[in-house]
Design an enzyme around this catalytic site. Sequence first.
Site, PDB file in Angstrom:
ATOM      1  N   GLY A   1       6.870  -6.398  -0.215  1.00 53.25           N
ATOM      2  CA  GLY A   1       6.168  -6.393   1.061  1.00 53.25           C
ATOM      3  C   GLY A   1       7.042  -6.872   2.193  1.00 53.25           C
ATOM      4  O   GLY A   1       8.274  -6.745   2.156  1.00 53.25           O
TER       5      GLY A   1
ATOM      6  N   TRP B   1       0.794  -1.214   0.000  1.00 49.38           N
ATOM      7  CA  TRP B   1       0.000   0.000   0.000  1.00 49.38           C
ATOM      8  C   TRP B   1       0.834   1.275   0.000  1.00 49.38           C
ATOM      9  O   TRP B   1       0.314   2.365  -0.255  1.00 49.38           O
ATOM     10  CB  TRP B   1      -0.905   0.028   1.244  1.00 49.38           C
ATOM     11  CG  TRP B   1      -0.166  -0.306   2.515  1.00 49.38           C
ATOM     12  CD1 TRP B   1      -0.113  -1.523   3.128  1.00 49.38           C
ATOM     13  CD2 TRP B   1       0.673   0.565   3.292  1.00 49.38           C
ATOM     14  NE1 TRP B   1       0.704  -1.469   4.238  1.00 49.38           N
ATOM     15  CE2 TRP B   1       1.204  -0.197   4.367  1.00 49.38           C
ATOM     16  CE3 TRP B   1       1.032   1.904   3.190  1.00 49.38           C
ATOM     17  CZ2 TRP B   1       2.063   0.350   5.327  1.00 49.38           C
ATOM     18  CZ3 TRP B   1       1.889   2.450   4.127  1.00 49.38           C
ATOM     19  CH2 TRP B   1       2.389   1.676   5.188  1.00 49.38           C
TER      20      TRP B   1
ATOM     21  N   ALA C   1      -2.736  -4.560  -1.894  1.00 51.60           N
ATOM     22  CA  ALA C   1      -3.010  -4.512  -0.459  1.00 51.60           C
ATOM     23  C   ALA C   1      -4.487  -4.198  -0.225  1.00 51.60           C
ATOM     24  O   ALA C   1      -5.094  -3.408  -0.955  1.00 51.60           O
ATOM     25  CB  ALA C   1      -2.129  -3.458   0.201  1.00 51.60           C
TER      26      ALA C   1
ATOM     27  N   GLU D   1      10.953  -8.149  -3.343  1.00 52.46           N
ATOM     28  CA  GLU D   1      11.543  -6.921  -2.787  1.00 52.46           C
ATOM     29  C   GLU D   1      10.906  -6.733  -1.425  1.00 52.46           C
ATOM     30  O   GLU D   1       9.728  -6.408  -1.310  1.00 52.46           O
ATOM     31  CB  GLU D   1      11.283  -5.729  -3.701  1.00 52.46           C
ATOM     32  CG  GLU D   1      12.124  -4.511  -3.347  1.00 52.46           C
ATOM     33  CD  GLU D   1      11.392  -3.514  -2.467  1.00 52.46           C
ATOM     34  OE1 GLU D   1      11.623  -3.551  -1.231  1.00 52.46           O
ATOM     35  OE2 GLU D   1      10.615  -2.720  -2.993  1.00 52.46           O
TER      36      GLU D   1
ATOM     37  N   CYS E   1      10.456   1.146   2.133  1.00 54.57           N
ATOM     38  CA  CYS E   1      11.509   0.157   2.357  1.00 54.57           C
ATOM     39  C   CYS E   1      12.898   0.774   2.210  1.00 54.57           C
ATOM     40  O   CYS E   1      13.840   0.339   2.863  1.00 54.57           O
ATOM     41  CB  CYS E   1      11.361  -1.006   1.376  1.00 54.57           C
ATOM     42  SG  CYS E   1       9.841  -1.955   1.578  1.00 54.57           S
TER      43      CYS E   1
END
Length: 453
Positions: A205, A129, A155, A227, A261
């Site tokens: 995620g 998301w 998501a 990833e 991330c």
Amino acid sequence: MDAINPATGERIATYEPDSASDIEATLARADDAFADWRERPIREREELLAAAGDVLRENKRKYAELMTEEMGKPISQAVSEVEKCAWICDHYAEHASAYLQPDGHPAPPGANVETVYDPLGPVLAVMPWNFPFWQVFRFAAPYLTAGNVGLLKHASNVPGCATAIEEVFREAGYPEGVFQTLLIGSEAVDDVLADDRVRAATLTGSGPAGRAVAATAGENLKKTVLELGGSDPFVVLDDADLDEAAETGAWARNLNGGQSCIAAKRFVVHTDVYDAFIDRLVEEVESLTVGDPTDGATDVGPQASPDLMDDLHEQVQQSIDAGATVLTGGGPLDRDGAFYEPTVLAEVPEGCPADSEELFGPVAAVFEVENEAEAIEKANDTEFGLGASVWTEDRDRGRRVARQIDAGCTYVNQLVRSDPRVPFGGVGISGYGRELSEAGIKEFVNRKTLWVE
């Protein structure tokens, strides 16, 4: 599926999840579509992708507002995200043919030997998301243009974005079934991935989600690209431009509410400039405007949900209880919505959450090191390996230090970013495989040897 505005707590819309019969129909359409789509000349696929970029630009405000409503991204950043999606469409519309040109090999007289790149089939994408448009286009632009067809499991808190992205491809003129959204929960992913018609999967995620997809794909011998999370070091050496490093560092930690991330999460600072850098970093963090994400002046909006904010605060509190010092921020804001103060923690003890876990929100952890070697050691003191940033006025030194950091991408005097022109991905528990550039478009193809005599 309820879409909830995290800035207000109000329900925006409710979406009906796909039934078993809906899922079956979607998979059948994907399988049928692939048979024709793979035979389309690549130039036609490039032209359709260029048209998708046009659709994005024409509707960028509408799509940006949808992102802001569903997951709280400040509107200016949401507009930029849509523009970046149009850029990746432009990139592959221009370069896909060159990326997928057959490669020749040495051969005996009278023979021609080359590697050709054939699509695999329907690819399942399990997407997060936090960048609800960019993450999807990062997979769809190259993989569809290579001749695959796409199945998006987005998501559950951004169902409107998921359906809007399907709309983009439909309005661009893509044939039915080439890109479809599956409105399903996580519990349905295994069955979809195990279906013989699905040939590969990509996931962005969490670590647990990545392991689950990799396990199912492995059992069924299907290619995956993962990833996953990151705990990126932001290394400030003694000869860094401190003003630029602090300004960029504050932004690198708090962009998208810190929910990235590749955000700068662990600030590793040389002792000779530690105090001066800390002062500048705190000043920059405190200057950020936290508030209504629909306001163009807002820098930091809400966290994507109250539950995610509570998880973040628990990590912060555990770190404080272990001995970390709060230099600014430190908790939820006293207002409606899932707003968390941009936070800087110093004197972070080894092993506490701010040291060893990924903090997915606007919280910077700062570490003081004695020298360059110790900076490298601390940067690598993590199971993650997504990105890293190194700050120094000496570019040769920056290159040398960056080469010694275990990460999929390292930037010198720049924040970590994903760019269509260069490969993107991680090592360690940050995942495997590469997205973007030529490396990305070749992840989901059959590298077929073709020998002709």
